[in-house]
Design an enzyme around this catalytic site. Structure first.
Site, PDB file in Angstrom:
ATOM      1  N   SER A  61     125.881  50.579  81.993  1.00  0.00           N
ATOM      2  CA  SER A  61     124.789  50.455  82.954  1.00  0.00           C
ATOM      3  C   SER A  61     123.456  50.303  82.211  1.00  0.00           C
ATOM      4  O   SER A  61     123.319  49.384  81.400  1.00  0.00           O
ATOM      5  CB  SER A  61     124.801  51.653  83.906  1.00  0.00           C
ATOM      6  OG  SER A  61     123.989  51.422  85.030  1.00  0.00           O
ATOM      7  N   ASP A 109     131.140  46.555  92.192  1.00  0.00           N
ATOM      8  CA  ASP A 109     130.001  47.365  91.760  1.00  0.00           C
ATOM      9  C   ASP A 109     128.879  47.310  92.802  1.00  0.00           C
ATOM     10  O   ASP A 109     128.318  46.241  93.049  1.00  0.00           O
ATOM     11  CB  ASP A 109     129.495  46.846  90.408  1.00  0.00           C
ATOM     12  CG  ASP A 109     128.517  47.793  89.738  1.00  0.00           C
ATOM     13  OD1 ASP A 109     127.803  48.526  90.444  1.00  0.00           O
ATOM     14  OD2 ASP A 109     128.466  47.804  88.498  1.00  0.00           O
ATOM     15  N   HIS A 161     131.143  50.918  90.130  1.00  0.00           N
ATOM     16  CA  HIS A 161     130.235  51.124  88.992  1.00  0.00           C
ATOM     17  C   HIS A 161     130.826  52.222  88.123  1.00  0.00           C
ATOM     18  O   HIS A 161     130.352  53.375  88.110  1.00  0.00           O
ATOM     19  CB  HIS A 161     128.846  51.501  89.500  1.00  0.00           C
ATOM     20  CG  HIS A 161     127.768  51.390  88.463  1.00  0.00           C
ATOM     21  ND1 HIS A 161     127.426  50.197  87.853  1.00  0.00           N
ATOM     22  CD2 HIS A 161     126.956  52.330  87.921  1.00  0.00           C
ATOM     23  CE1 HIS A 161     126.444  50.407  87.003  1.00  0.00           C
ATOM     24  NE2 HIS A 161     126.149  51.699  87.013  1.00  0.00           N
TER      25      HIS A 161
END
Length: 236
Positions: A129, A183, A214
């Protein structure tokens, strides 16, 4: 494991880290950056998921990002590699100075590994991320060849400056990019567009999509483990 303040040998700019090793006298390293609001402990358990029996000892370094207000979260102070001011991921929207500051902190971590006897060519820069964003940004601008860049559930930041800031030393660095197709945080298509942009510029990038959100799924972990084994073995 080391958790907390950096060693006395480190400079004041080196972030506090969590560390794990797979054996005595590590000869290669993986610097793994966590996502927004997490800390260095977030991916610490992942070390036990990999089989590195055919490699020399590996040092995993999990730094804690600085504490800073995050606009998208109402200004709440949390660990973040950069501020996020909008959820639309418009080009250049990420906080540029924070990205550059984080890149300098990653350079300090790389220099510390060099001082501990591990050359850049035996270091993988990894992240998830926000951490993946910084891994991509920093790795492609690093002046010495790395073993690889692992960028998970993320996107390429400041793409408009890459052409002038990218370093030739890492023009052929192996890159593993992966993203969950479901995601809800960073769109899958944004990650894929970033991968295609890098591939169009000649980077040796593998793109992987997974049936997850995610997060990092089991199939993804298996693919990451195989890739890490290959790029680190090639470094010797």
């Amino acid at each position: 494991m080391i958790d907390g303040e950096p060693t006395a040998a480190a400079t004041a700019t080196v972030l506090p880290t969590v560390e794990r090793t797979t054996g005595e006298s590590p000869q290669c390293a993986i610097i793994w950056l966590h996502g927004l609001g997490a800390d260095g402990h977030d991916f610490e358990p992942i070390v036990d998921e990999f089989d590195f029996d055919q490699l020399p000892a590996v040092r995993f370094v999990f730094p804690h990002a600085p504490m800073r207000p995050v606009t998208i979260n109402g200004g709440f102070v949390m660990r973040a590699w950069y501020d996020i001011v909008s959820p639309d991921f418009a080009p250049g929207r990420e906080e540029g100075e924070h990205v550059r500051e984080s890149a300098r902190q990653i350079e300090a971590l790389l220099a510390r590994e060099n001082a501990r006897g591990i050359p850049d060519g035996r270091i993988v820069l990894a992240g998830f991320s926000q951490g993946g964003v910084i891994a991509l940004h920093s790795g492609l601008r690093h002046s010495r060849r790395l073993a690889g860049i692992l960028a998970l559930s993320c996107y390429l930041p400041q793409a408009d400056t890459l052409a002038t800031e990218a370093q030739a030393a890492n023009s052929d660095v192996p890159i593993f990019m992966a993203h969950g197709r479901a995601d809800p945080v960073i769109p899958y298509d944004l990650g894929k567009r970033s991968a295609r942009l890098l591939q169009a510029q000649g980077y040796k990038l593998q793109w992987h999509g997974y049936a997850t959100a995610h997060s990092v799924c089991l199939e993804e972990l298996e693919d990451i483990g195989g890739w890490l084994n290959r790029v680190l073995a090639d470094a010797f």
